[in-house]
Design an enzyme around this catalytic site. Structure first.
Site, PDB file in Angstrom:
ATOM      1  N   LYS A 248       0.839  -1.330   0.109  1.00 45.61           N
ATOM      2  CA  LYS A 248      -0.037  -0.159  -0.076  1.00 45.61           C
ATOM      3  C   LYS A 248       0.999   1.186  -0.149  1.00 45.61           C
ATOM      4  O   LYS A 248       2.166   1.381   0.542  1.00 45.61           O
ATOM      5  CB  LYS A 248      -1.024   0.102   1.264  1.00 45.61           C
ATOM      6  CG  LYS A 248      -2.297   0.855   1.097  1.00 45.61           C
ATOM      7  CD  LYS A 248      -3.194  -0.269   0.186  1.00 45.61           C
ATOM      8  CE  LYS A 248      -4.345   0.837  -0.063  1.00 45.61           C
ATOM      9  NZ  LYS A 248      -5.538   0.139  -0.670  1.00 45.61           N
TER      10      LYS A 248
ATOM     11  N   ASP B 194      -6.964   4.479  -4.830  1.00 44.01           N
ATOM     12  CA  ASP B 194      -7.738   4.263  -3.490  1.00 44.01           C
ATOM     13  C   ASP B 194      -8.273   5.737  -3.394  1.00 44.01           C
ATOM     14  O   ASP B 194      -8.505   6.296  -4.190  1.00 44.01           O
ATOM     15  CB  ASP B 194      -6.504   4.178  -2.418  1.00 44.01           C
ATOM     16  CG  ASP B 194      -7.034   3.406  -0.964  1.00 44.01           C
ATOM     17  OD1 ASP B 194      -7.177   2.367  -1.006  1.00 44.01           O
ATOM     18  OD2 ASP B 194      -7.357   4.274  -0.466  1.00 44.01           O
TER      19      ASP B 194
END
Length: 446
Positions: A127, A167
């Site tokens: 991430k 995201d």
């Protein structure tokens, strides 16, 4: 937790990362589910799997300087946490939001390990992101930020190494700017980012994937318990891609969505949310959800986000952000007759809220399983890029539906194997963990 080894590792995490509340919460939730696994598999303890899986393989923090439209230099902080590559290259989104710091990136990366594992595709967990806020910025400012961001991140990416995606705050615009910068720096055209535009390697159905996948998973969970979407009232928090397309698919399945929200407040439309209006407001005009009532006078707008969980419903789909659904909100849902909560956002329910769901026999679909449709379709985009070929919308959607059905089956089976039938959170954690754990054990101490 009963297992002494898990407790010891958990204490080490608290000692080292005590300032990272979201990461500690994520590890605690997974370890509580893995208690019976640790008891049954001492070989995984001996192989150091539990100790290793909570420590990222690599953490990258860097400066991102960029010039605003006034000619002033601004500086943000960039992150990429490459958490685990046991079953494939790192895969996970880039979050652009003022709240971003290393603890949030680590929690998201840790969750991504198990989410990616559940898809059945060869993807590891990672991430990244920045505390940059794209809201209120011009296209030129966003482009300059993304180009600066990529001048560092490109060093750590590659189609067989690390493949970021979108995201919160990172949509098609941002991915396009980042891909353009990567392509120019590296002088190569590869599938190194997913969520790309359709004209340069993106996949059909990627925009819809997380919301559609959420409903596919939830429908399987409902069917396994003698229920379904048809005729049910649904509340969805958020109004981004996940919430919007969860609304669309739930409606197609026969439900009526009566409430949605954004960071300022929420709307209630007992006639059913007009999805075309939401898409126009949020995707085209980039306006606030409160403007919905200007054209729909029968609807109500309420300031503040948390009140959305007081709206009576049968099914609740939290699709906004982490820890948005608290214990008091969970109690409101139960009091008003909600019997199913399935998560479209990452870790949107607090631990105490989850305890309420368990204590009230609420059907609960955890995020790492229920919202895996986005990364699953990112994996399908990677496959299409490798083939230099594009599947049509129906082909991608059918593959997505099959993946989500298999994810539910894996969660259900794992829960039953460890005498936790109906506990889909434990099932998701166990099923996702075991695949990665076996790979880590087989590859030795690396």
């Amino acid at each position: 937790m009963k297992n002494q080894h898990l407790n010891e590792v958990m204490e080490q995490v608290r000692a080292i990362d005590g300032d990272q509340a979201e990461f500690i919460q994520a590890v605690q939730e997974v370890f509580e589910s893995l208690d019976p696994v640790a008891e049954a598999r001492p070989d995984l303890i001996k192989a150091g799997v539990f100790k290793r899986i909570v420590e990222p393989e690599r953490q990258i923090i860097f400066r991102v300087p960029w010039i605003d439209d006034n000619g002033d230099i601004q500086v943000n902080r960039g992150y990429r946490v490459q958490f685990n590559s046991a079953i494939g290259p790192y895969k996970g989104g880039l979050r652009l939001h003022p709240s971003v710091y290393i603890g949030i990136i680590k929690f998201l990366g840790f969750e991504q390990i198990f989410k990616n594992s559940l898809t059945g595709l060869p993807m590891g967990g990672g991430k990244g992101g920045s505390n940059f806020d794209p809201k209120g910025k011009s296209d030129a400012e966003v482009m300059r930020f993304c180009q600066s961001f990529m001048t560092e991140l490109y060093r750590h990416m590659g189609p067989d190494c690390d493949i970021p995606a979108g995201d919160i705050g990172t949509g098609a615009r941002e991915i396009g700017y980042m891909f353009g910068a990567y392509k120019r720096i590296r002088n190569e055209f590869t599938g190194v980012l997913t969520g790309k535009g359709l004209s340069f390697g993106g996949s059909l159905a990627r925009t819809e994937a997380t919301g559609f996948g959420l409903c596919y998973f939830t429908n399987e969970m409902l069917k396994a318990n003698g229920k379904g979407f048809d005729g049910q009232t649904v509340v969805i928090s958020g109004s981004g891609n996940v919430a919007t397309y969860a609304n669309q698919k739930a409606t197609e399945m026969g439900a009526k969505v009566v409430a949605m929200s954004d960071s300022s407040g929420y709307i209630v439309d007992k006639d059913g949310i007009d999805l075309d209006c939401i898409k126009q407001l949020k995707e085209v005009e980039r306006r606030r959800i409160k403007d919905y009532v200007d054209t729909h006078p029968q609807a109500e707008y309420h300031e503040g986000c948390n009140g959305i969980w007081t709206v009576p419903c049968d099914i609740a789909l939290p699709c906004a952000t982490q820890n948005e659904l608290t214990m008091s909100s969970a109690k409101e849902l139960v009091k008003n007759g909600c019997y199913c909560v399935s998560e479209g956002a990452n870790m949107p329910s607090t631990p105490r809220a989850i305890d309420v769901f368990k204590g009230s026999n609420i059907l609960y679909g955890p995020a790492k399983a229920a919202n895996a449709g986005g990364v699953a379709t990112s994996g399908l985009e990677m496959s299409q890029n490798s083939l230099r070929y594009s599947w049509d919308f129906e082909q991608v959607d059918n593959r997505l539906q099959g993946i989500m059905e298999n994810i539910f089956a894996s969660c259900d089976q794992a829960a039953k194997e460890f005498n936790l039938e109906g506990n889909y959170m434990a099932g998701a954690n166990i099923a996702g963990f075991l695949k990665v754990a076996e790979a880590m054990k087989a590859q030795g101490c690396v």
